[in-house]
Design a protein around this motif. Sequence first.
Motif, short mmCIF file in Angstrom:
data_model
loop_
_atom_site.label_atom_id
_atom_site.label_comp_id
_atom_site.label_asym_id
_atom_site.label_seq_id
_atom_site.Cartn_x
_atom_site.Cartn_y
_atom_site.Cartn_z
N SER A 94 24.67 25.24 27.50
CA SER A 94 25.76 24.37 27.98
C SER A 94 25.85 24.51 29.50
CB SER A 94 27.10 24.77 27.35
OG SER A 94 27.57 25.98 27.93
N ASP A 95 26.65 23.64 30.13
CA ASP A 95 26.99 23.79 31.56
C ASP A 95 25.78 23.85 32.48
OD1 ASP A 95 29.25 25.49 29.86
OD2 ASP A 95 30.06 24.12 31.37
N LEU A 96 24.81 22.97 32.23
CA LEU A 96 23.71 22.83 33.17
C LEU A 96 24.17 22.04 34.39
CD1 LEU A 96 22.37 23.19 30.21
CD2 LEU A 96 20.32 22.35 31.33
N HIS A 97 25.11 21.13 34.18
CA HIS A 97 25.64 20.28 35.26
C HIS A 97 24.50 19.57 35.99
CE1 HIS A 97 29.94 21.56 35.13
NE2 HIS A 97 29.44 22.68 34.64
N LEU A 98 23.59 18.99 35.22
CA LEU A 98 22.42 18.31 35.81
C LEU A 98 22.90 17.23 36.78
CD1 LEU A 98 20.13 17.84 32.67
CD2 LEU A 98 19.90 19.56 34.46
N GLU A 99 22.31 17.21 37.97
CA GLU A 99 22.60 16.15 38.94
C GLU A 99 21.43 16.04 39.91
OE1 GLU A 99 25.74 18.98 41.38
OE2 GLU A 99 25.68 16.85 41.87
N GLU A 100 21.29 14.88 40.54
CA GLU A 100 20.11 14.60 41.38
C GLU A 100 19.92 15.68 42.46
OE1 GLU A 100 22.11 12.36 40.23
OE2 GLU A 100 20.82 10.91 39.22
N SER A 101 21.03 16.23 42.96
CA SER A 101 20.90 17.17 44.10
C SER A 101 20.43 18.56 43.65
CB SER A 101 22.26 17.30 44.80
OG SER A 101 23.16 17.95 43.91
N ARG A 102 20.34 18.78 42.32
CA ARG A 102 19.91 20.10 41.84
C ARG A 102 18.61 20.00 41.06
NH1 ARG A 102 23.21 24.56 41.87
NH2 ARG A 102 21.19 25.57 41.52
N ARG A 103 17.54 19.68 41.76
CA ARG A 103 16.21 19.54 41.14
C ARG A 103 15.79 20.86 40.50
NH1 ARG A 103 13.55 15.72 38.69
NH2 ARG A 103 12.17 17.11 37.52
N ASP A 104 16.27 21.99 41.06
CA ASP A 104 15.89 23.31 40.52
C ASP A 104 16.41 23.50 39.10
OD1 ASP A 104 18.48 25.44 41.97
OD2 ASP A 104 18.50 23.30 41.54
N ILE A 105 17.63 22.99 38.84
CA ILE A 105 18.19 23.13 37.49
C ILE A 105 17.43 22.23 36.51
CG2 ILE A 105 20.26 22.90 36.05
CD1 ILE A 105 21.97 23.43 38.50
N THR A 106 17.15 21.01 36.94
CA THR A 106 16.38 20.11 36.06
C THR A 106 15.02 20.72 35.73
OG1 THR A 106 17.50 18.18 37.01
CG2 THR A 106 15.45 17.77 35.82
N ASP A 107 14.35 21.28 36.73
CA ASP A 107 13.04 21.91 36.48
C ASP A 107 13.17 23.11 35.53
OD1 ASP A 107 11.76 21.32 39.86
OD2 ASP A 107 11.81 20.05 38.06
N ALA A 108 14.25 23.89 35.70
CA ALA A 108 14.47 25.05 34.80
C ALA A 108 14.68 24.55 33.38
CB ALA A 108 15.68 25.85 35.27
N ALA A 120 28.09 14.51 35.83
CA ALA A 120 28.92 13.30 35.79
C ALA A 120 28.30 12.30 34.83
CB ALA A 120 29.02 12.68 37.19
N TRP A 121 29.15 11.46 34.21
CA TRP A 121 28.63 10.43 33.31
C TRP A 121 29.62 9.29 33.25
CZ3 TRP A 121 23.80 10.81 31.11
CH2 TRP A 121 23.43 9.74 30.26
N ILE A 122 29.22 8.08 33.69
CA ILE A 122 30.18 6.97 33.74
C ILE A 122 29.80 5.85 32.79
CG2 ILE A 122 30.97 7.49 36.07
CD1 ILE A 122 29.12 5.26 37.05
N GLY A 123 28.88 6.14 31.88
CA GLY A 123 28.50 5.16 30.85
C GLY A 123 27.00 5.21 30.59
N ASP A 124 26.61 4.92 29.36
CA ASP A 124 25.19 4.96 28.99
C ASP A 124 24.40 3.87 29.70
OD1 ASP A 124 25.49 5.96 25.45
OD2 ASP A 124 25.98 6.96 27.34
N ASP A 125 25.12 2.89 30.27
CA ASP A 125 24.43 1.75 30.93
C ASP A 125 23.99 2.09 32.34
OD1 ASP A 125 27.25 -0.16 32.20
OD2 ASP A 125 27.11 1.96 31.63
N GLU A 126 24.32 3.31 32.85
CA GLU A 126 23.97 3.57 34.26
C GLU A 126 22.47 3.79 34.42
OE1 GLU A 126 25.68 7.05 36.21
OE2 GLU A 126 25.72 5.94 38.10
N ARG A 127 21.84 4.47 33.51
CA ARG A 127 20.38 4.68 33.45
C ARG A 127 19.79 5.08 34.80
NH1 ARG A 127 18.74 1.63 28.21
NH2 ARG A 127 16.86 2.86 28.51
N THR A 128 20.17 6.26 35.29
CA THR A 128 19.60 6.78 36.55
C THR A 128 18.23 7.39 36.25
OG1 THR A 128 20.47 8.99 36.19
CG2 THR A 128 21.93 7.41 37.29
#
Length: 242
Positions: A7-21, A45-53
Amino acid sequence: MSTLFISDLHLEESRRDITDAFLGFLEAKAMHANALYILGDFFEAWIGDDERTPLQEEVAGALRKVTDAGVTLYLMHGNRDFLIGEDYCNRIGGTLLDDPTVVDLYGTPTLLMHGDSLCTADVEYQKFRANMRNKQWQAMFLKRPLEDRQLVARQLRQMSMAKNQGKQEFIMDVTPDEVVRVMEEYGVKRLIHGHTHRPAIHDHTVAGEPAERFVLGDWDSHVWWIEADENQPPELKKEAFR
Ligand SMILES: O=C(CCCCNC(=O)Nc1ccc(S(=O)(=O)N2CCN(c3cc(Cl)cc(C(F)(F)F)c3)CC2)cc1)NO
């Protein structure tokens, strides 16, 4: 075979290290497990399934590979990503779990929660949570144009940054009485949750008997997970990012 909880990975674009982990964790651990439970605040953050980042798409592709390999995937909402919907769950091959949910973990009924609802002393947050979890509020918000939602999200995050002078938002710990009350309500002697970013295993007395509360860690600097299998009780584990 094993069952894994994160839990609590808090994945976000600015944390490439967490995504890689996380991608490394899927490859090294999840791929060989029976089941993987993600207990909230998977995304920051999540503002809807339609955002598709691009990040959401990359993570969906990696999770889909794991579920296509036969690993069962469950997702629970956190206070950040509570708008993750059925569409994204279908894309990753996962099932949304209510908070709380009782699962049979190799014969022991185990309560799973994100954990934010246990922070009953944070009255202001509980009021905020009640609005965010209100189904009518969510429907109204999701009906707004994506750009509109992106603006609101940016403003909300800037507000909390300003309020906390750019530091991380303070997360209150759980209220022990609420922990015991919920475990008695669900008739369990074991609870697994995240949210507080205070990884530990705590002893409680529930209905006059010993009970355990496992708290997962956030992924700001380490990979944290709980591993359970038929031969041993759950273990809270951590590894430094490679
Ligand atoms: O974080 C901690 C510490 C505790 C701190 C709790 N703070 C916290 O959770 N803040 C927070 C969570 C999510 C986001 S968001 O950007 O993803 N996003 C914002 C807009 N959201 C929205 C939804 C609805 Cl229904 C209605 C509206 C409305 F009406 F306001 F426009 C907006 C959807 C979600 C932004 C901030 N522990 O983990």
